[in-house]
Design a protein around this motif. Structure first.
Motif, PDB file in Angstrom:
ATOM      1  N   PRO A 173      -7.608  -2.930  10.227  1.00 42.63           N
ATOM      2  CA  PRO A 173      -7.962  -3.231   8.962  1.00 42.63           C
ATOM      3  C   PRO A 173      -9.147  -4.268   8.487  1.00 42.63           C
ATOM      4  O   PRO A 173      -9.617  -4.208   7.506  1.00 42.63           O
ATOM      5  CB  PRO A 173      -6.727  -4.109   8.478  1.00 42.63           C
ATOM      6  CG  PRO A 173      -6.052  -4.615   9.518  1.00 42.63           C
ATOM      7  CD  PRO A 173      -6.408  -3.837  10.747  1.00 42.63           C
ATOM      8  N   ASP A 174      -9.731  -4.917   9.593  1.00 37.39           N
ATOM      9  CA  ASP A 174     -10.972  -5.697   9.454  1.00 37.39           C
ATOM     10  C   ASP A 174     -12.186  -4.623  10.029  1.00 37.39           C
ATOM     11  O   ASP A 174     -13.267  -5.424   9.823  1.00 37.39           O
ATOM     12  CB  ASP A 174     -10.839  -6.878   9.976  1.00 37.39           C
ATOM     13  CG  ASP A 174      -9.602  -7.655   9.445  1.00 37.39           C
ATOM     14  OD1 ASP A 174      -9.889  -7.809   8.065  1.00 37.39           O
ATOM     15  OD2 ASP A 174      -9.235  -8.465  10.324  1.00 37.39           O
ATOM     16  N   GLU A 175     -11.707  -3.596  10.231  1.00 38.99           N
ATOM     17  CA  GLU A 175     -12.917  -2.772  10.847  1.00 38.99           C
ATOM     18  C   GLU A 175     -13.672  -1.763   9.951  1.00 38.99           C
ATOM     19  O   GLU A 175     -13.019  -1.499   8.927  1.00 38.99           O
ATOM     20  CB  GLU A 175     -12.625  -1.901  12.048  1.00 38.99           C
ATOM     21  CG  GLU A 175     -12.104  -2.720  13.214  1.00 38.99           C
ATOM     22  CD  GLU A 175     -13.038  -3.251  14.141  1.00 38.99           C
ATOM     23  OE1 GLU A 175     -14.156  -2.902  14.074  1.00 38.99           O
ATOM     24  OE2 GLU A 175     -12.671  -4.345  14.706  1.00 38.99           O
ATOM     25  N   GLY A 197     -14.242  -0.244   1.221  1.00 41.88           N
ATOM     26  CA  GLY A 197     -15.000  -0.802   2.386  1.00 41.88           C
ATOM     27  C   GLY A 197     -16.182   0.159   2.937  1.00 41.88           C
ATOM     28  O   GLY A 197     -16.538   1.095   2.520  1.00 41.88           O
ATOM     29  N   ARG A 206      -9.779   4.041  10.839  1.00 40.09           N
ATOM     30  CA  ARG A 206     -10.546   3.040  11.383  1.00 40.09           C
ATOM     31  C   ARG A 206      -9.748   2.423  12.616  1.00 40.09           C
ATOM     32  O   ARG A 206      -8.502   2.417  12.374  1.00 40.09           O
ATOM     33  CB  ARG A 206     -11.115   2.083  10.213  1.00 40.09           C
ATOM     34  CG  ARG A 206      -9.965   1.447   9.462  1.00 40.09           C
ATOM     35  CD  ARG A 206     -10.523   0.553   8.118  1.00 40.09           C
ATOM     36  NE  ARG A 206      -9.469   0.029   7.479  1.00 40.09           N
ATOM     37  CZ  ARG A 206      -9.767  -0.689   6.149  1.00 40.09           C
ATOM     38  NH1 ARG A 206     -10.620  -0.740   5.830  1.00 40.09           N
ATOM     39  NH2 ARG A 206      -8.428  -1.000   5.298  1.00 40.09           N
TER      40      ARG A 206
END
Length: 207
Positions: free
Chosen positions: A103-105, A8, A100
């Protein structure tokens, strides 16, 4: 600086925001990595792909307490990320933690865990190298705790990536003779007496 990784995107916050997030910690912590060298030098001179924060291994649960809503992943050697569950005590071989907000960051902070013995910090690559805990860090004029540059450079001496070489060149003029002698001795012990940084440090001491 946003950085792509296989796990990521890293998008670290500005240093001031990171310090604000870390302020509630009830255990000692220090800004580490390239930012620590910049704080010692007193100026910014390069971009950073992440923000490293040094925390003593004994205080690892404090990080989860302060950022309790965040997602935590432990970097299991060699190069595997796995979830770090609340309350789990990480084994001695795990030194890095990524976190973070969700989870989408993007990844925002990286915690580095260092060991202690009694009142001493112990270098994880060579336990012969140790210092009293009170010598582990410094505080910038605006109150930011950061890892002493000679200790950070000892960690960087193994890889010597271009950014590490730049950090060494920037830090060398601000290291006093005591720090130069300690760093030369510990690099020679951990990496060998012919390590280029140890050679440079000995030459600087002889000037």
């Amino acid at each position: 600086m946003r950085t792509e990784t296989p796990w990521g995107v890293w998008d670290p916050p500005p240093l001031a925001e990171a310090v604000r997030l870390l302020a509630p910690l009830r255990a000692p912590w220090w800004i580490a990595g390239g930012y620590a060298v910049e704080l010692a030098v007193g100026r910014a001179y390069r971009e950073h792909g992440d923000i490293d924060v040094l925390l003593l291994r004994r205080d690892q649960s404090e990080a989860q307490r302060v950022l309790s809503g965040w997602e935590w992943w432990a970097a299991d050697p060699p190069g595997t990320l796995r979830p770090w569950r609340p309350g789990e005590i990480l084994p001695a071989g795990v030194h890095d933690i990524w976190c973070r907000p969700g989870p989408d960051e993007p990844w925002r902070l990286q915690f580095m865990l260092d060991g202690t013995e009694g009142g001493d910090w112990v270098f994880r690559r060579d336990p012969r190298v140790r210092l009293p805990l009170e010598r582990l860090g410094r505080v910038s004029p605006d109150g930011v705790p950061y890892l002493a540059p000679e200790i950070q450079l000892l960690y960087k001496s193994k890889s010597r990536r271009p950014k590490d070489e730049r950090d060494f060149e920037a830090a060398l003029p601000v290291l006093d003779d005591h720090a130069r002698a300690w760093l030369a001795e510990t690099i020679a012990l951990a990496e060998g007496p012919d390590h280029p940084w140890a050679v440079r440090l000995r030459a600087a001491l002889a000037e």
